[in-house]
Each structure stands twice: as C-alpha cells, then as structure tokens.
Write a protein that holds these residues in place. Sequence first.
Motif, PDB file in Angstrom:
ATOM      1  N   MET A   1      87.714  56.783  50.285  1.00  0.00           N
ATOM      2  CA  MET A   1      87.046  57.502  51.371  1.00  0.00           C
ATOM      3  C   MET A   1      86.395  58.741  50.818  1.00  0.00           C
ATOM      4  SD  MET A   1      88.675  59.060  54.881  1.00  0.00           S
ATOM      5  CE  MET A   1      89.084  57.443  55.448  1.00  0.00           C
ATOM      6  N   SER A   2      85.145  58.949  51.166  1.00  0.00           N
ATOM      7  CA  SER A   2      84.423  60.121  50.686  1.00  0.00           C
ATOM      8  C   SER A   2      84.984  61.361  51.335  1.00  0.00           C
ATOM      9  CB  SER A   2      82.939  60.001  51.013  1.00  0.00           C
ATOM     10  OG  SER A   2      82.395  58.856  50.402  1.00  0.00           O
ATOM     11  N   PRO A   3      85.073  62.475  50.576  1.00  0.00           N
ATOM     12  CA  PRO A   3      85.607  63.707  51.147  1.00  0.00           C
ATOM     13  C   PRO A   3      84.794  64.210  52.312  1.00  0.00           C
ATOM     14  CG  PRO A   3      85.553  63.805  48.752  1.00  0.00           C
ATOM     15  CD  PRO A   3      84.795  62.588  49.149  1.00  0.00           C
ATOM     16  N   ASP A   4      83.466  64.027  52.265  1.00  0.00           N
ATOM     17  CA  ASP A   4      82.624  64.490  53.363  1.00  0.00           C
ATOM     18  C   ASP A   4      82.322  63.305  54.273  1.00  0.00           C
ATOM     19  OD1 ASP A   4      82.374  67.168  52.676  1.00  0.00           O
ATOM     20  OD2 ASP A   4      80.974  66.647  51.086  1.00  0.00           O
ATOM     21  N   VAL A   5      83.118  63.147  55.310  1.00  0.00           N
ATOM     22  CA  VAL A   5      82.964  62.066  56.260  1.00  0.00           C
ATOM     23  C   VAL A   5      82.882  62.660  57.648  1.00  0.00           C
ATOM     24  CG1 VAL A   5      83.937  59.962  57.204  1.00  0.00           C
ATOM     25  CG2 VAL A   5      84.281  60.501  54.805  1.00  0.00           C
ATOM     26  N   ARG A   6      81.867  62.319  58.375  1.00  0.00           N
ATOM     27  CA  ARG A   6      81.678  62.898  59.701  1.00  0.00           C
ATOM     28  C   ARG A   6      82.707  62.349  60.668  1.00  0.00           C
ATOM     29  NH1 ARG A   6      75.602  62.926  61.660  1.00  0.00           N
ATOM     30  NH2 ARG A   6      76.601  64.362  63.099  1.00  0.00           N
ATOM     31  N   TRP A 194      68.172  68.113  47.252  1.00  0.00           N
ATOM     32  CA  TRP A 194      68.197  68.104  48.703  1.00  0.00           C
ATOM     33  C   TRP A 194      67.607  66.802  49.231  1.00  0.00           C
ATOM     34  CZ3 TRP A 194      63.549  67.427  51.221  1.00  0.00           C
ATOM     35  CH2 TRP A 194      62.402  67.606  50.437  1.00  0.00           C
ATOM     36  N   ARG A 195      67.831  66.600  50.505  1.00  0.00           N
ATOM     37  CA  ARG A 195      67.190  65.500  51.200  1.00  0.00           C
ATOM     38  C   ARG A 195      67.033  65.873  52.670  1.00  0.00           C
ATOM     39  NH1 ARG A 195      69.857  59.997  51.544  1.00  0.00           N
ATOM     40  NH2 ARG A 195      68.229  59.811  53.138  1.00  0.00           N
ATOM     41  N   LYS A 196      66.275  65.110  53.380  1.00  0.00           N
ATOM     42  CA  LYS A 196      66.019  65.381  54.791  1.00  0.00           C
ATOM     43  C   LYS A 196      67.307  65.281  55.580  1.00  0.00           C
ATOM     44  CE  LYS A 196      63.378  63.645  58.742  1.00  0.00           C
ATOM     45  NZ  LYS A 196      62.428  62.600  59.224  1.00  0.00           N
ATOM     46  N   ALA A 197      67.527  66.239  56.473  1.00  0.00           N
ATOM     47  CA  ALA A 197      68.740  66.252  57.286  1.00  0.00           C
ATOM     48  C   ALA A 197      68.719  65.085  58.268  1.00  0.00           C
ATOM     49  CB  ALA A 197      68.862  67.578  58.033  1.00  0.00           C
ATOM     50  N   PRO A 198      69.864  64.487  58.543  1.00  0.00           N
ATOM     51  CA  PRO A 198      69.896  63.377  59.505  1.00  0.00           C
ATOM     52  C   PRO A 198      69.736  63.876  60.934  1.00  0.00           C
ATOM     53  CG  PRO A 198      72.115  63.902  58.768  1.00  0.00           C
ATOM     54  CD  PRO A 198      71.181  64.765  57.964  1.00  0.00           C
ATOM     55  N   GLY A 199      69.239  62.985  61.791  1.00  0.00           N
ATOM     56  CA  GLY A 199      69.175  63.296  63.206  1.00  0.00           C
ATOM     57  C   GLY A 199      68.068  64.261  63.569  1.00  0.00           C
ATOM     58  N   VAL A 210      72.501  68.151  48.661  1.00  0.00           N
ATOM     59  CA  VAL A 210      73.359  67.052  48.220  1.00  0.00           C
ATOM     60  C   VAL A 210      73.763  67.186  46.754  1.00  0.00           C
ATOM     61  CG1 VAL A 210      72.459  65.454  49.946  1.00  0.00           C
ATOM     62  CG2 VAL A 210      71.335  65.625  47.701  1.00  0.00           C
ATOM     63  N   GLY A 211      73.321  68.242  46.085  1.00  0.00           N
ATOM     64  CA  GLY A 211      73.707  68.436  44.693  1.00  0.00           C
ATOM     65  C   GLY A 211      73.384  69.834  44.222  1.00  0.00           C
ATOM     66  N   PHE A 212      74.228  70.374  43.342  1.00  0.00           N
ATOM     67  CA  PHE A 212      74.023  71.719  42.795  1.00  0.00           C
ATOM     68  C   PHE A 212      74.397  71.691  41.326  1.00  0.00           C
ATOM     69  CE2 PHE A 212      75.858  76.254  42.527  1.00  0.00           C
ATOM     70  CZ  PHE A 212      74.666  76.737  42.011  1.00  0.00           C
ATOM     71  N   GLU A 213      73.393  71.733  40.465  1.00  0.00           N
ATOM     72  CA  GLU A 213      73.596  71.650  39.021  1.00  0.00           C
ATOM     73  C   GLU A 213      73.213  72.974  38.367  1.00  0.00           C
ATOM     74  OE1 GLU A 213      71.171  68.433  37.769  1.00  0.00           O
ATOM     75  OE2 GLU A 213      72.034  67.011  39.209  1.00  0.00           O
ATOM     76  N   VAL A 214      73.958  73.353  37.356  1.00  0.00           N
ATOM     77  CA  VAL A 214      73.703  74.589  36.610  1.00  0.00           C
ATOM     78  C   VAL A 214      73.557  74.236  35.134  1.00  0.00           C
ATOM     79  CG1 VAL A 214      74.519  76.895  36.030  1.00  0.00           C
ATOM     80  CG2 VAL A 214      75.027  75.923  38.289  1.00  0.00           C
ATOM     81  N   LYS A 289      66.639  61.264  47.360  1.00  0.00           N
ATOM     82  CA  LYS A 289      66.740  60.369  48.511  1.00  0.00           C
ATOM     83  C   LYS A 289      67.875  59.358  48.380  1.00  0.00           C
ATOM     84  CE  LYS A 289      61.790  60.622  49.565  1.00  0.00           C
ATOM     85  NZ  LYS A 289      60.536  59.843  49.762  1.00  0.00           N
ATOM     86  N   ASP A 290      68.406  59.191  47.168  1.00  0.00           N
ATOM     87  CA  ASP A 290      69.435  58.178  46.957  1.00  0.00           C
ATOM     88  C   ASP A 290      70.845  58.693  47.201  1.00  0.00           C
ATOM     89  OD1 ASP A 290      69.155  59.902  44.834  1.00  0.00           O
ATOM     90  OD2 ASP A 290      69.871  58.453  43.345  1.00  0.00           O
ATOM     91  N   VAL A 291      70.997  59.948  47.580  1.00  0.00           N
ATOM     92  CA  VAL A 291      72.324  60.524  47.818  1.00  0.00           C
ATOM     93  C   VAL A 291      72.406  60.966  49.276  1.00  0.00           C
ATOM     94  CG1 VAL A 291      73.988  62.292  47.154  1.00  0.00           C
ATOM     95  CG2 VAL A 291      72.449  61.316  45.433  1.00  0.00           C
ATOM     96  N   ASP A 292      73.363  60.435  50.001  1.00  0.00           N
ATOM     97  CA  ASP A 292      73.608  60.857  51.381  1.00  0.00           C
ATOM     98  C   ASP A 292      74.472  62.107  51.381  1.00  0.00           C
ATOM     99  OD1 ASP A 292      72.177  58.741  52.418  1.00  0.00           O
ATOM    100  OD2 ASP A 292      73.937  57.418  52.418  1.00  0.00           O
ATOM    101  N   TRP A 293      74.292  62.900  52.458  1.00  0.00           N
ATOM    102  CA  TRP A 293      75.112  64.114  52.559  1.00  0.00           C
ATOM    103  C   TRP A 293      76.595  63.780  52.607  1.00  0.00           C
ATOM    104  CZ3 TRP A 293      78.745  66.317  55.679  1.00  0.00           C
ATOM    105  CH2 TRP A 293      78.961  67.697  55.515  1.00  0.00           C
ATOM    106  N   ALA A 294      76.960  62.702  53.306  1.00  0.00           N
ATOM    107  CA  ALA A 294      78.372  62.329  53.432  1.00  0.00           C
ATOM    108  C   ALA A 294      78.976  61.918  52.095  1.00  0.00           C
ATOM    109  CB  ALA A 294      78.533  61.198  54.443  1.00  0.00           C
ATOM    110  N   ASN A 295      78.112  61.546  51.122  1.00  0.00           N
ATOM    111  CA  ASN A 295      78.614  61.074  49.820  1.00  0.00           C
ATOM    112  C   ASN A 295      78.293  62.039  48.692  1.00  0.00           C
ATOM    113  OD1 ASN A 295      79.449  58.656  51.077  1.00  0.00           O
ATOM    114  ND2 ASN A 295      77.394  57.804  50.859  1.00  0.00           N
ATOM    115  N   ARG A 296      77.971  63.270  49.020  1.00  0.00           N
ATOM    116  CA  ARG A 296      77.525  64.183  47.969  1.00  0.00           C
ATOM    117  C   ARG A 296      78.640  64.574  47.018  1.00  0.00           C
ATOM    118  NH1 ARG A 296      76.596  70.155  50.672  1.00  0.00           N
ATOM    119  NH2 ARG A 296      78.664  70.411  51.601  1.00  0.00           N
ATOM    120  N   TRP A 297      79.892  64.397  47.415  1.00  0.00           N
ATOM    121  CA  TRP A 297      81.010  64.698  46.514  1.00  0.00           C
ATOM    122  C   TRP A 297      81.334  63.547  45.573  1.00  0.00           C
ATOM    123  CZ3 TRP A 297      83.960  69.085  45.665  1.00  0.00           C
ATOM    124  CH2 TRP A 297      83.710  70.175  46.500  1.00  0.00           C
ATOM    125  N   ASP A 298      80.726  62.396  45.810  1.00  0.00           N
ATOM    126  CA  ASP A 298      81.075  61.237  44.982  1.00  0.00           C
ATOM    127  C   ASP A 298      80.768  61.451  43.506  1.00  0.00           C
ATOM    128  OD1 ASP A 298      81.852  60.093  47.292  1.00  0.00           O
ATOM    129  OD2 ASP A 298      80.300  58.549  47.370  1.00  0.00           O
TER     130      ASP A 298
END
Length: 714
Positions: A1-6, A194-199, A210-214, A289-298
Amino acid sequence: MSPDVRLSVSWLSRVVLLFACCSHAFYIPGYSIRSYRDDENIPLLVNKVYSDNSQLQYAYFELPFVCPPTGRKHHGSSVASGHSIPLNLGEVLRGDRIKTSDLEVNMGQDIDCQYLCDRVVGRKEMKWAQQLIEGEFLTEWILDNLPGATSFVTVDRSRKYYAAGFKMGYKDFDVATGKERFYLYNHHTLVVRWRKAPGRAGDNGGKVIVGFEVYPKSISAGHRNETGCPLDVSGDQEPLALFIPANNSGLTEQYADSSYVPIEANEDLNDGATMTIPYTYSVYFREAKDVDWANRWDLYFSDQTGSSSTHWLAIVNSLIISGILGAVCIVIWGRTMQGDAKGRGDGVLEEARLRIIRRAEKKKSTTGLLEKPAEAAPEDDLMSDEEPLEEITGWKMLHGDVFRPPPYGGLLAPLIGSGMQLVFMIVGLLVLSCAGVLNPSWRGGFWSVAVGLFVLAGGFSGYFSARVYKTFGGQNWRKNTMMTALLFPGLVFTLVFVLNLFTWAQASSTALPFSTLLGLACLWLLIQLPLVHFGSYIGFYRSAVWEHPTRTNAIARQVPPQAWYTKHQITLALGAGLVSFAVLFIELIFLFRSLYLDKSSYYYVFGFLSIISALLSITIAETVIITTYIQLCAENYHWWWQSFFVGGASGFWIFVYSVWYYATRLHIEGFVSSLLFFSYSALACAVYSLATGTIGFLTAYMFIRRIYGGVKVD
C-alpha cells in the motif's frame, strides 16, 4: 500500500473535509493533497544532518559553516526564514528541528543561479565541517512534505529510485599537492517534479509536487560574477576545498638558514585565520506525467523491491517452525486430555481415592478385618493392577501445588500488567501501519501514536496487574498499583534522561528539550497514573478472582531432583528463546538494515511484519506449552516465572544479534554514539521481552487451568 493514499469518500471523510474547509489550515499528512498555482511560493524547510555511522544528529541551522537565516519573508508567505515549524511529539523524539529557509522556490519559476550568502569560517568551524564529511553525514531538506532525495538508477537503467537526504561533501586527493582534501558542496541544484492536480484544483491551474531531487556540487570561490554566482554553473568547475593555509611564519624564521621548511600547519584553532564559503542554488521545475501524487513515495521504496523474496522466506521459515512445534503441542494435548488423564486432571486422583475407599469398605464388610481409615490410606495403594503407574505420576502429582503462588509474586504482577500495556501498544501500531495511517509522509506519527497508545493503555495495565496480584493472594492493591504505574515507565524515563545528558553535552538535536521531558513526565504522572489506578480498582474490587480448578495443599510438595535442562530455569528459557528467535531472525535482518545501516530508507513492509509477529506469538505460545509440560512431568511446579522467562528469552538473543551487528556491520564511532546504540538496543529488547513474556505467562496459565480442570480463564 502506498503511503500517500486518499481517504475513501464516506460520511467520516466528508466531515473531516468540511472541518478542513472551515479551518483553512487543516492538513492530514499523506492524505490531503496540497496544490500550487504558478508563481506561488513553496516553502523549503531545512531539518537536520544525520549519518549511518553515528547516533547523533545536528540541527541544520546550528551548523557554523552554513548560511544562517536572515529573517526575510518570501513573497506571499507569512513566516520569515528561521521560523521554527511546530513539531509533534514523534518529530521531537526522532531529533527533527524543522525551520523555514531563505531558498526561494516558486511554482514554475526556473532559476539558473541564485546567490544565497558568503559564510566566513575559521579553523574550528572548518574542522567540524571536515568531521561531518568524514562521518558521511547527510542533509535533510523538505519541500511539500517530501525529503530532498538523491536520485539513482539501477544497473540496467530500467528503474529509478530515491534515497532520502544528500551528502554534505566528499573527500579526495588534491592533484596539485597530492594530499587528501575535504571538499564542501556549496551549490545545490533543486529539481522539482510536478504534474497537474487531480479534480477541480487541476482544472483551475493547480499543480502538485510528485518529486524533489537535490544535486549538490562543490564550486570554488573564484571566477564569479557580480551577483556572486559562478560564471558557468553547469560546466566543470574547480571544487571548494576546506583548507586554510598554515601559519608558518614562526617556522620560517626558525629554519631561515635551511632550504627545508616543515609543512605542518599551525594547529591553533583560534589563530584568526579564515576562509569564505559562497553558497548558491538553482531551481528547475520538470513535469512528470508518469507519477501520480498518491504514489509519489514509491520511488523512496523502489530500491527495496527485490527484498520481497526475503520477506516471503521469513514467512515460510516461521510457518515451518510453528508447524513443527504445533505438531508437538497436539501430541502433548492428546496425551494429557485423552491418554494420560482420560478425564480432567485432578478428577483422576479424586476418582482413584474414591475407588480405594470403596474397595476398603468392601473388604471390611466381607472379611471383618479392621482396616485403616480410607482417608489415611497411603497413596501407594493407588499403584494397583486397576490403576497403572503412569496414570498417577508426573504432572498429575502436582494437583495440590501447581497453583501455589510464586515467590516474588508482587513483582511478577506489575510486570504482567506492563506487558499487557505494551502488547496493546504494539498491536495498535501494527494495525494502524497496515491500514496506511502511519506512513513516512506523517513525519513523527509512529512515535507520537506509540506514546499515546502506551499512555492510554494504562487502564489495561492496572486491570491485569490487579487481577494477577489478587490471584496470588495479595491484599495491598494500592502498593501493587504504584509499582505497576512507576516501575517500568520510571526505569524507561530514567534511562532516557541519563542518555539525554550525554547528547546535551554533544549539542546534538538527538537530545530532548527540557520542555519535552517535562511533557512526557506529565503524560506519565497526570494521565497514565490515574488510568492505572482506575484499572487496578476495577480489576481488584469489581472483578472476581481467577478461581483455580484444584485446591492448594497447606504444605508445599518437595521438588525431586531435576535433570540438567529443568534444574536451572535460565537454561531451559534460553534454549526455548532460541527457537522463537529463529522465527524472527530473517525479518530482523531487513529491520536492522533499515534502522541502522541505511537510515535514509524507510521500513514500510508492516504487512509482512504483522504476519511474522502473529506467527511469533503462536510460536512463543507453543514453546511455552512444551516447556511447561516438560517441567510439570518432572514434578516441578515452579512454572510461573519460568513461563515468563521462556516467553521473553528471545529478547536476549536479539540483543546478542545487535552486538554482533554492531561489531560486523556498523561503523559507529565515538563513545556517545556507541552508548546510545547499546542502551537503546537493550531498552528495545527489554520492551520486546516484557511483551512476549506476558504472552508466555498467560499461555501457560490457560494451559495449566485446562489440563487440571477444564475451566476456561474468565
């Protein structure tokens, strides 16, 4: 289960969302989506630096060689840089010190280079920076609740994954001098995906992160423009070496007549020599676009996908061990309930005595000879042709002593109460973790909920402690209540306080603030203590005593000489504990790696851990039944403490494994770090042993009640 689940849309979630709209500031980490419009400021937070080689952590802004906060407010933000973010209890316990930074990050705005500050440091500050680089410390920055990550790809370049945190610098040889030098990363390239917000939020132009790289880089102080930025950020640049030339003026005069001048630097850390460290950063936004917000921790877990086979191997191993022990328990149960007893425990002896009395009366009526009174008939008469020897020996001979109160029962009862408190806490944590409520996106949530469950479970602790104490024949229930409320929590609090003195001396963020210690003391004395008192009152006065199926003799039976494996309780307990440890061993490898060897990763397979925990509890129960039966067959009725020790003995082997792991796998340096490792490892093993020992005690108690009377524990 993804940590970010609505959360599913239900009446409860609707109420929560309604409250969120009313408060304008309600946010559930891992569940609530935060979207940003173009040019909207995204707060970048700085937290701490940490290392796999040390148990000490340091707040980022307390480092003397980084840019201090200026107190400037970002555009559209109400807080200034350096502002402390409110932390929950779990965040404080794990050493977080989160503050806002001066780095300007606005949605959709790319920045090729932005000057941050020039930090002037002396030899002392430079030495500290070198020590942190040597210790491989990582820096933790946070953007939209995501930790800044170092990006990696697999060997076949088919998959990308993240490791939380990024290095502070590196160590290499200087080409010019051939000496080892430390290089500091002073330019950071931030890539925000980033990606477009749902809804509806997405339709209104909202975007989600959906991602933060340094990507850190070391760039020397030279060749910069008027803004303070390097002339070419992306090109190859000379790195910034942490080096201050030695003050050799005195040595030059001393060796004036010689061509040789020693190259050793003046080690006076307060000689006034300094160096300047320029800090800059870049920001780039890239659509993903290939990463959903709910799965960004994957991506933080992708490097651990190959370990699934290890978890399944742990489950198979546990099933095999549990199955073998279960077969032995079935054999024991068959012997006691059908073969040996042919009835219910003590009833065999009572029926045998009645048959002797009837035979004696029959003899007297037929022969007229004077016979001894039936009640005085020796038990040796039981060994007749009608009563085989094996039916009246072994565990059945202990019917009058098996429920005799144990020595130091006033100590065992509080331990059982605290063990039930820990069992409630552990079960609650596993259930919430499997449900996805406790996940890495809720920073500090695991420890906050653990403390809350432990405090609220004080009622269970007092209740079970009082009932066990009453069963032992205790009368001073108030004394038992105070021992239950103060013994285990007091020892834990004392240990944490003493260790805190050492971390305070190291100026580490691992040290708990005095206000936090005071708050923990208030939770303990003002909330848990009354709950323990209430539970004890219910358990002692409002609940009936656990009635035993057999009466206890006035005079204790002498225990016959024992075999070597039952003579010493510690021998039997350690042997049985090794079996329970074998169930947990494989999963323990993965758990230790997440906790100690790779702190930048997150332990997330709570589903596997729950299955292993259930199998572990079953194995402990089976082990306790087998060892208790062996002990009773040896006519040894001292099973109370023995069952507790057998249940918790695997904690000893876990601590032995911790020592081995420290010696062979870890590279922890320093006395304080080693002290923290061993102290907290011992504390964790004690918590584990207390919980599993309680499971063992209750299992043995129910087993003995069953075989001696068939009475179920109420």
